[in-house]
Write a protein that holds these residues in place. Structure first.
Motif, PDB file in Angstrom:
ATOM      1  N   SER A  98       2.637  -1.470  -8.676  1.00 54.28           N
ATOM      2  CA  SER A  98       2.849  -1.515  -7.227  1.00 54.28           C
ATOM      3  C   SER A  98       1.888  -0.524  -6.567  1.00 54.28           C
ATOM      4  O   SER A  98       1.277   0.306  -7.244  1.00 54.28           O
ATOM      5  CB  SER A  98       4.296  -1.177  -6.877  1.00 54.28           C
ATOM      6  N   LEU A  99       1.795  -0.591  -5.259  1.00 50.90           N
ATOM      7  CA  LEU A  99       0.920   0.332  -4.537  1.00 50.90           C
ATOM      8  C   LEU A  99       1.392   1.779  -4.658  1.00 50.90           C
ATOM      9  O   LEU A  99       0.616   2.706  -4.434  1.00 50.90           O
ATOM     10  CB  LEU A  99       0.823  -0.049  -3.062  1.00 50.90           C
ATOM     11  N   SER A 100       2.634   1.979  -5.048  1.00 58.18           N
ATOM     12  CA  SER A 100       3.168   3.341  -5.120  1.00 58.18           C
ATOM     13  C   SER A 100       2.950   4.006  -6.475  1.00 58.18           C
ATOM     14  O   SER A 100       3.320   5.162  -6.649  1.00 58.18           O
ATOM     15  CB  SER A 100       4.666   3.331  -4.787  1.00 58.18           C
ATOM     16  N   ASP A 128       0.696   7.300  -4.447  1.00 56.21           N
ATOM     17  CA  ASP A 128       1.327   6.295  -3.592  1.00 56.21           C
ATOM     18  C   ASP A 128       0.327   5.810  -2.545  1.00 56.21           C
ATOM     19  O   ASP A 128       0.069   6.486  -1.554  1.00 56.21           O
ATOM     20  CB  ASP A 128       2.564   6.890  -2.919  1.00 56.21           C
ATOM     21  N   SER A 130       0.780   3.082  -0.807  1.00 49.42           N
ATOM     22  CA  SER A 130       1.471   2.184   0.120  1.00 49.42           C
ATOM     23  C   SER A 130       1.522   2.769   1.524  1.00 49.42           C
ATOM     24  O   SER A 130       1.934   2.098   2.462  1.00 49.42           O
ATOM     25  CB  SER A 130       2.894   1.905  -0.385  1.00 49.42           C
ATOM     26  N   GLN A 131       1.105   4.007   1.689  1.00 50.32           N
ATOM     27  CA  GLN A 131       1.108   4.661   2.991  1.00 50.32           C
ATOM     28  C   GLN A 131       0.079   4.007   3.920  1.00 50.32           C
ATOM     29  O   GLN A 131      -0.917   3.447   3.469  1.00 50.32           O
ATOM     30  CB  GLN A 131       0.774   6.147   2.836  1.00 50.32           C
ATOM     31  N   SER A 132       0.308   4.144   5.210  1.00 45.61           N
ATOM     32  CA  SER A 132      -0.615   3.527   6.172  1.00 45.61           C
ATOM     33  C   SER A 132      -1.691   4.484   6.664  1.00 45.61           C
ATOM     34  O   SER A 132      -2.650   4.065   7.292  1.00 45.61           O
ATOM     35  CB  SER A 132       0.171   2.986   7.363  1.00 45.61           C
ATOM     36  N   ILE A 153      -5.508  -0.460   2.605  1.00 45.91           N
ATOM     37  CA  ILE A 153      -5.209  -1.427   1.559  1.00 45.91           C
ATOM     38  C   ILE A 153      -4.716  -2.687   2.272  1.00 45.91           C
ATOM     39  O   ILE A 153      -3.649  -2.680   2.895  1.00 45.91           O
ATOM     40  CB  ILE A 153      -4.122  -0.909   0.582  1.00 45.91           C
ATOM     41  N   LEU A 156      -1.938  -6.398  -2.022  1.00 47.42           N
ATOM     42  CA  LEU A 156      -1.815  -6.314  -3.477  1.00 47.42           C
ATOM     43  C   LEU A 156      -1.256  -7.654  -3.926  1.00 47.42           C
ATOM     44  O   LEU A 156      -0.151  -8.037  -3.554  1.00 47.42           O
ATOM     45  CB  LEU A 156      -0.873  -5.178  -3.892  1.00 47.42           C
TER      46      LEU A 156
END
Length: 158
Positions: A98-100, A128, A130-132, A153, A156
């Motif tokens: 995962s992105l994290s 991580d 997944s942060q913006s 990103i 995914l």
């Protein structure tokens, strides 16, 4: 006999001292000064461990990354695709990606350095993504020229 050995060591010491040199001046004139603070590539990988006997062995799977780099805006856009399962990269391991929990790494200008800004993950370690608000600062080798890069990103895909 002891005297002969002593003389050999003495001569070798003198020879080494005489033939060695230390350059203490003129280095700045000959070496190039790199001023670029660019990112030329950005990639990701997934890391996991498998048990081998009584120890664990690190496994690494490079994720397919489509990267668009806008030098003028300092923007890096990445679309990540997780490869199909194969070998030790089983479906069970693949489903954990995962992105994290991935590792990011960048190719940057010669002799430059890169550092995260704010809460962006450190490159080369599991982080991580997944942060913006992912941002990095690249510092050129001259330590004067710096450029901030924003990492986005865009997806995914598994």
């Amino acid at each position: 006999m002891k005297r002969l050995i002593f003389i050999k060591y003495l001569l070798m010491s003198l020879l080494c001292t005489c033939l060695s040199s230390c350059l203490t001046a003129g280095l700045d004139d000959d070496l190039p000064v790199y001023t670029e603070a660019e990112v030329t590539a950005f990639n990701f990988e997934y890391r996991w461990a498998i048990q081998e006997g009584i120890s664990e062995k690190m496994q690494v799977k490079t994720l397919t990354t489509k990267t668009l780099i806008n030098n003028e805006e300092g923007l890096i856009e990445c679309t990540i695709t997780v490869p199909k399962a194969s070998g030790t990269f089983t479906d069970e391991v693949r489903n954990q990606v995962s992105l994290s929990n991935i590792v990011g790494y960048a190719t940057i200008s010669t002799a430059a350095s890169i550092a995260p800004i704010g809460s962006a993950p450190v490159l080369g370690k599991v982080g991580d993504f997944s942060q913006s608000d992912l941002a990095y600062e690249v510092t050129a080798a001259d330590n004067k020229n710096k450029k901030q890069w924003r990492l986005v990103i865009t997806g995914l895909t598994k």
